[in-house]
Design a protein around this motif. Sequence first.
Motif, PDB file in Angstrom:
ATOM      1  N   ASN A   1      24.542  28.784 -33.970  1.00 34.49           N
ATOM      2  CA  ASN A   1      24.823  27.515 -33.301  1.00 34.49           C
ATOM      3  C   ASN A   1      25.360  27.822 -31.910  1.00 34.49           C
ATOM      4  O   ASN A   1      26.525  28.183 -31.750  1.00 34.49           O
ATOM      5  CB  ASN A   1      25.824  26.696 -34.111  1.00 34.49           C
ATOM      6  CG  ASN A   1      26.280  25.435 -33.382  1.00 34.49           C
ATOM      7  OD1 ASN A   1      25.739  25.067 -32.353  1.00 34.49           O
ATOM      8  ND2 ASN A   1      27.298  24.788 -33.938  1.00 34.49           N
ATOM      9  N   SER A   2      24.505  27.689 -30.903  1.00 32.36           N
ATOM     10  CA  SER A   2      24.874  28.080 -29.552  1.00 32.36           C
ATOM     11  C   SER A   2      26.005  27.222 -28.990  1.00 32.36           C
ATOM     12  O   SER A   2      26.955  27.746 -28.400  1.00 32.36           O
ATOM     13  CB  SER A   2      23.651  27.998 -28.634  1.00 32.36           C
ATOM     14  OG  SER A   2      23.978  28.372 -27.319  1.00 32.36           O
ATOM     15  N   LEU A   3      25.933  25.922 -29.165  1.00 34.86           N
ATOM     16  CA  LEU A   3      26.972  25.057 -28.599  1.00 34.86           C
ATOM     17  C   LEU A   3      28.309  25.256 -29.299  1.00 34.86           C
ATOM     18  O   LEU A   3      29.361  25.219 -28.671  1.00 34.86           O
ATOM     19  CB  LEU A   3      26.540  23.591 -28.692  1.00 34.86           C
ATOM     20  CG  LEU A   3      25.443  23.153 -27.724  1.00 34.86           C
ATOM     21  CD1 LEU A   3      25.160  21.668 -27.872  1.00 34.86           C
ATOM     22  CD2 LEU A   3      25.822  23.472 -26.279  1.00 34.86           C
ATOM     23  N   GLY A   4      28.280  25.478 -30.607  1.00 37.94           N
ATOM     24  CA  GLY A   4      29.525  25.683 -31.328  1.00 37.94           C
ATOM     25  C   GLY A   4      30.049  27.100 -31.259  1.00 37.94           C
ATOM     26  O   GLY A   4      31.226  27.349 -31.526  1.00 37.94           O
ATOM     27  N   GLY A   5      29.170  28.058 -30.933  1.00 38.51           N
ATOM     28  CA  GLY A   5      29.581  29.458 -30.859  1.00 38.51           C
ATOM     29  C   GLY A   5      29.822  30.086 -32.217  1.00 38.51           C
ATOM     30  O   GLY A   5      30.547  31.072 -32.321  1.00 38.51           O
ATOM     31  N   ASN A   6      29.200  29.540 -33.265  1.00 39.61           N
ATOM     32  CA  ASN A   6      29.447  30.058 -34.605  1.00 39.61           C
ATOM     33  C   ASN A   6      28.137  30.340 -35.351  1.00 39.61           C
ATOM     34  O   ASN A   6      27.052  29.934 -34.930  1.00 39.61           O
ATOM     35  CB  ASN A   6      30.297  29.087 -35.418  1.00 39.61           C
ATOM     36  CG  ASN A   6      29.711  27.690 -35.460  1.00 39.61           C
ATOM     37  OD1 ASN A   6      30.023  26.862 -34.599  1.00 39.61           O
ATOM     38  ND2 ASN A   6      28.855  27.420 -36.430  1.00 39.61           N
ATOM     39  N   ILE A   7      28.264  31.042 -36.483  1.00 44.27           N
ATOM     40  CA  ILE A   7      27.156  31.298 -37.388  1.00 44.27           C
ATOM     41  C   ILE A   7      27.379  30.456 -38.645  1.00 44.27           C
ATOM     42  O   ILE A   7      28.427  30.566 -39.296  1.00 44.27           O
ATOM     43  CB  ILE A   7      27.062  32.786 -37.776  1.00 44.27           C
ATOM     44  CG1 ILE A   7      26.893  33.666 -36.542  1.00 44.27           C
ATOM     45  CG2 ILE A   7      25.904  33.006 -38.751  1.00 44.27           C
ATOM     46  CD1 ILE A   7      25.590  33.487 -35.807  1.00 44.27           C
ATOM     47  N   ASP A   8      26.398  29.618 -38.990  1.00 39.94           N
ATOM     48  CA  ASP A   8      26.470  28.822 -40.210  1.00 39.94           C
ATOM     49  C   ASP A   8      25.691  29.545 -41.311  1.00 39.94           C
ATOM     50  O   ASP A   8      24.559  29.997 -41.081  1.00 39.94           O
ATOM     51  CB  ASP A   8      25.875  27.440 -39.980  1.00 39.94           C
ATOM     52  CG  ASP A   8      26.751  26.581 -39.089  1.00 39.94           C
ATOM     53  OD1 ASP A   8      27.512  25.771 -39.623  1.00 39.94           O
ATOM     54  OD2 ASP A   8      26.672  26.733 -37.854  1.00 39.94           O
ATOM     55  N   THR A   9      26.286  29.646 -42.497  1.00 39.56           N
ATOM     56  CA  THR A   9      25.664  30.333 -43.628  1.00 39.56           C
ATOM     57  C   THR A   9      25.257  29.313 -44.685  1.00 39.56           C
ATOM     58  O   THR A   9      26.062  28.468 -45.085  1.00 39.56           O
ATOM     59  CB  THR A   9      26.635  31.352 -44.256  1.00 39.56           C
ATOM     60  OG1 THR A   9      27.039  32.281 -43.251  1.00 39.56           O
ATOM     61  CG2 THR A   9      25.962  32.109 -45.385  1.00 39.56           C
TER      62      THR A   9
END
Length: 278
Positions: free
Chosen positions: A241-249
């Motif tokens: 997630n580029s805007l959030g800066g996180n990886i969703d699993t």
Amino acid sequence: MFSIEGSRLRLIDIQPTGGTYPVSVAQRGNRLYVLNSAATSNVTAFQITPGGQLVALPAETRLLGTDTPLVGNQPNVGMTPAQLQLSPDGKWLAVSIKDASAKGWFELFAVNRDGSLGNDPTITPSNDPQPFGFDFDARGHLIAAQAASSAASSYAVGRDGALTAISGDVANGQAAACWLTVSGRFAFTANAGKGNISGYRVGNDGSLALLDGGVVGKLETGAAPTDLKASADGLFLYVGNSLGGNIDTFLILADGRLLQVGQTPVFAGASGMQGIAL
């Protein structure tokens, strides 16, 4: 080039890519291929030494069919190559190329036994102006996301590298299906314009069938997925997630639907996070 040491990375080498705005890499054995997307786009090759150093192989550079000026200091994203990847049998290096003014295309370079590329690629028009991310299934079918129509298409790879459409323009009803990954009998697209994930069932013949009305997984409000990869055992899907800066699993369920089981912060939001790899 990095060395993986436990849970940490150690930088080994940095080399110029031999072009402008590199966006994708592929590796097989001791060969590394790099896609330079802007200006006079090309594919360049490197040899990886036993110690992890990169040795440029300029004689193996292959030009692609685009020569689009930068827009400011960025590529014209509607008119550039998007990705390169090796086929499962290692015989072909495929490149997807976008052309927002007409229709995009794919270029497949034959890969010789020594890792060098054939001089001239086999070129096949896409079903869409913007073929973006793509992957191969276990049987060697090329399955691509199409950003303009937010759809997916699948192709058979001929002995000469030509692509024959199997399922064309299977729309998911979302927006900007940019990246795609295959996990067993499923293919998933990251829909950057809607912040969600679409799923397709992949038949033995490479045919595609849309799952669950087009949405099998949702990210948080305002998310912009830019890449996704499945674990080797086919159990989990990781979405950047580029805007959030996180990886969703997500857990991949038996019917192809996704169950979110984790979210890991990586960078500050909107700081430029892009591709992920496993």
